[in-house]
Design a protein around this motif. Structure first.
Motif, PDB file in Angstrom:
ATOM      1  N   MET A   1       0.835  -1.207   0.000  1.00 19.35           N
ATOM      2  CA  MET A   1       0.000   0.000   0.000  1.00 19.35           C
ATOM      3  C   MET A   1       0.866   1.251   0.000  1.00 19.35           C
ATOM      4  O   MET A   1       0.618   2.193  -0.769  1.00 19.35           O
ATOM      5  CB  MET A   1      -0.910   0.023   1.238  1.00 19.35           C
ATOM      6  CG  MET A   1      -2.024  -0.969   1.225  1.00 19.35           C
ATOM      7  SD  MET A   1      -2.995  -1.116   2.768  1.00 19.35           S
ATOM      8  CE  MET A   1      -2.355   0.089   3.877  1.00 19.35           C
ATOM      9  N   LEU A   2       1.879   1.265   0.856  1.00 14.01           N
ATOM     10  CA  LEU A   2       2.759   2.431   0.936  1.00 14.01           C
ATOM     11  C   LEU A   2       3.516   2.642  -0.369  1.00 14.01           C
ATOM     12  O   LEU A   2       3.664   3.776  -0.840  1.00 14.01           O
ATOM     13  CB  LEU A   2       3.743   2.268   2.101  1.00 14.01           C
ATOM     14  CG  LEU A   2       3.130   2.365   3.490  1.00 14.01           C
ATOM     15  CD1 LEU A   2       4.111   1.875   4.548  1.00 14.01           C
ATOM     16  CD2 LEU A   2       2.677   3.792   3.785  1.00 14.01           C
ATOM     17  N   LEU A   3       3.973   1.554  -0.961  1.00 11.73           N
ATOM     18  CA  LEU A   3       4.674   1.653  -2.242  1.00 11.73           C
ATOM     19  C   LEU A   3       3.740   2.173  -3.321  1.00 11.73           C
ATOM     20  O   LEU A   3       4.112   3.036  -4.122  1.00 11.73           O
ATOM     21  CB  LEU A   3       5.260   0.298  -2.640  1.00 11.73           C
ATOM     22  CG  LEU A   3       6.014   0.253  -3.963  1.00 11.73           C
ATOM     23  CD1 LEU A   3       7.178   1.243  -3.972  1.00 11.73           C
ATOM     24  CD2 LEU A   3       6.512  -1.158  -4.234  1.00 11.73           C
TER      25      LEU A   3
ATOM     26  N   GLU B   1       2.484   9.075  -6.712  1.00 15.41           N
ATOM     27  CA  GLU B   1       2.994  10.442  -6.657  1.00 15.41           C
ATOM     28  C   GLU B   1       4.285  10.606  -7.457  1.00 15.41           C
ATOM     29  O   GLU B   1       4.966  11.617  -7.335  1.00 15.41           O
ATOM     30  CB  GLU B   1       3.195  10.856  -5.204  1.00 15.41           C
ATOM     31  CG  GLU B   1       1.882  10.951  -4.445  1.00 15.41           C
ATOM     32  CD  GLU B   1       2.055  11.456  -3.030  1.00 15.41           C
ATOM     33  OE1 GLU B   1       3.093  12.074  -2.737  1.00 15.41           O
ATOM     34  OE2 GLU B   1       1.135  11.235  -2.230  1.00 15.41           O
ATOM     35  N   GLY B   2       4.624   9.601  -8.264  1.00 10.33           N
ATOM     36  CA  GLY B   2       5.799   9.693  -9.113  1.00 10.33           C
ATOM     37  C   GLY B   2       7.103   9.436  -8.393  1.00 10.33           C
ATOM     38  O   GLY B   2       8.175   9.788  -8.887  1.00 10.33           O
ATOM     39  N   ARG B   3       7.026   8.830  -7.210  1.00 13.71           N
ATOM     40  CA  ARG B   3       8.235   8.499  -6.447  1.00 13.71           C
ATOM     41  C   ARG B   3       8.227   6.997  -6.194  1.00 13.71           C
ATOM     42  O   ARG B   3       7.460   6.274  -6.772  1.00 13.71           O
ATOM     43  CB  ARG B   3       8.232   9.250  -5.111  1.00 13.71           C
ATOM     44  CG  ARG B   3       8.146  10.748  -5.236  1.00 13.71           C
ATOM     45  CD  ARG B   3       8.310  11.429  -3.880  1.00 13.71           C
ATOM     46  NE  ARG B   3       7.431  10.890  -2.851  1.00 13.71           N
ATOM     47  CZ  ARG B   3       6.344  11.489  -2.398  1.00 13.71           C
ATOM     48  NH1 ARG B   3       5.972  12.628  -2.897  1.00 13.71           N
ATOM     49  NH2 ARG B   3       5.622  10.943  -1.441  1.00 13.71           N
ATOM     50  N   GLY B   4       9.095   6.571  -5.334  1.00 19.54           N
ATOM     51  CA  GLY B   4       8.989   5.199  -4.860  1.00 19.54           C
ATOM     52  C   GLY B   4      10.119   4.261  -5.214  1.00 19.54           C
ATOM     53  O   GLY B   4      10.077   3.100  -4.842  1.00 19.54           O
TER      54      GLY B   4
END
Length: 192
Positions: A81-83, A89-92
């Protein structure tokens, strides 16, 4: 199956996972914080159910099976979920590496424990102190990241991310310790 209090707590820990999942994605103010509180309660029951089962002499095969499954499901689902939120949001990228390390270790160690149990050597890969510290760091980090927003100006998410990095290091360390303990049994010349 005897549904005693320790087993009930374990079942409830599994049952709370979809609730945390739904709350995490609900576009309602403070739903992530409510999800975090439920997650934290589930983490606390991880300790309580085992303690009560041992204290009251209510350990069971069902509890021994479901307890680690509940832990792995809770951690895996929340990490994904966090990933997902980071990727949206274009990060990760860094989080993806940490999630891969943590989930990869869980799969590896689960397979190793199953294989060692077939050899009658399950206790050779019992949970050690590093594994317990890994679990604590992991659960705290995930909880902070689930919370998501600053708390009285404290960047909870960023601190949680840093703690998750430490948890990933402990994850690799504990995996290496498990593999070292199992290595003699993996050698071709070891008598089975």
């Amino acid at each position: 199956m005897n549904m005693n209090l320790p087993n009930l707590l374990t079942v409830l820990r599994v049952a709370v996972i979809p609730v945390v999942l739904v709350l995490f994605y609900l576009p309602i103010e403070h739903s992530r914080q409510i999800a975090t509180l439920l997650y934290a309660a589930a983490c606390v029951t991880d300790w309580i159910d085992g303690y009560l089962a041992r204290k009251w002499g209510q350990t069971s095969k069902f509890g021994a099976f479901l307890d680690p499954v509940a832990d792995k499901l809770l951690v895996t689902v929340t990490l994904i979920m966090l990933l997902d939120a980071e990727v949206a949001e274009g990060r990760g990228r860094l989080l993806a590496v940490l999630v891969a390390i943590i989930i990869g270790r869980e799969v590896t160690i689960s397979a190793l424990r199953e294989w060692m149990a077939e050899l009658g050597q399950r206790t050779s890969v019992a949970v050690g102190k590093v594994g317990k510290f890994k679990t604590i760091f992991q659960m705290v980090a995930i909880g902070m990241m689930l919370w998501g927003i600053p708390f009285y100006g404290i960047p909870i998410y960023k601190i949680g991310f840093g703690i998750l990095f430490i948890a990933a290091v402990l994850t690799v360390w504990s995996m290496l310790l498990y593999l070292k303990a199992a290595w003699p049994y993996m050698k071709e010349d070891h008598p089975l």
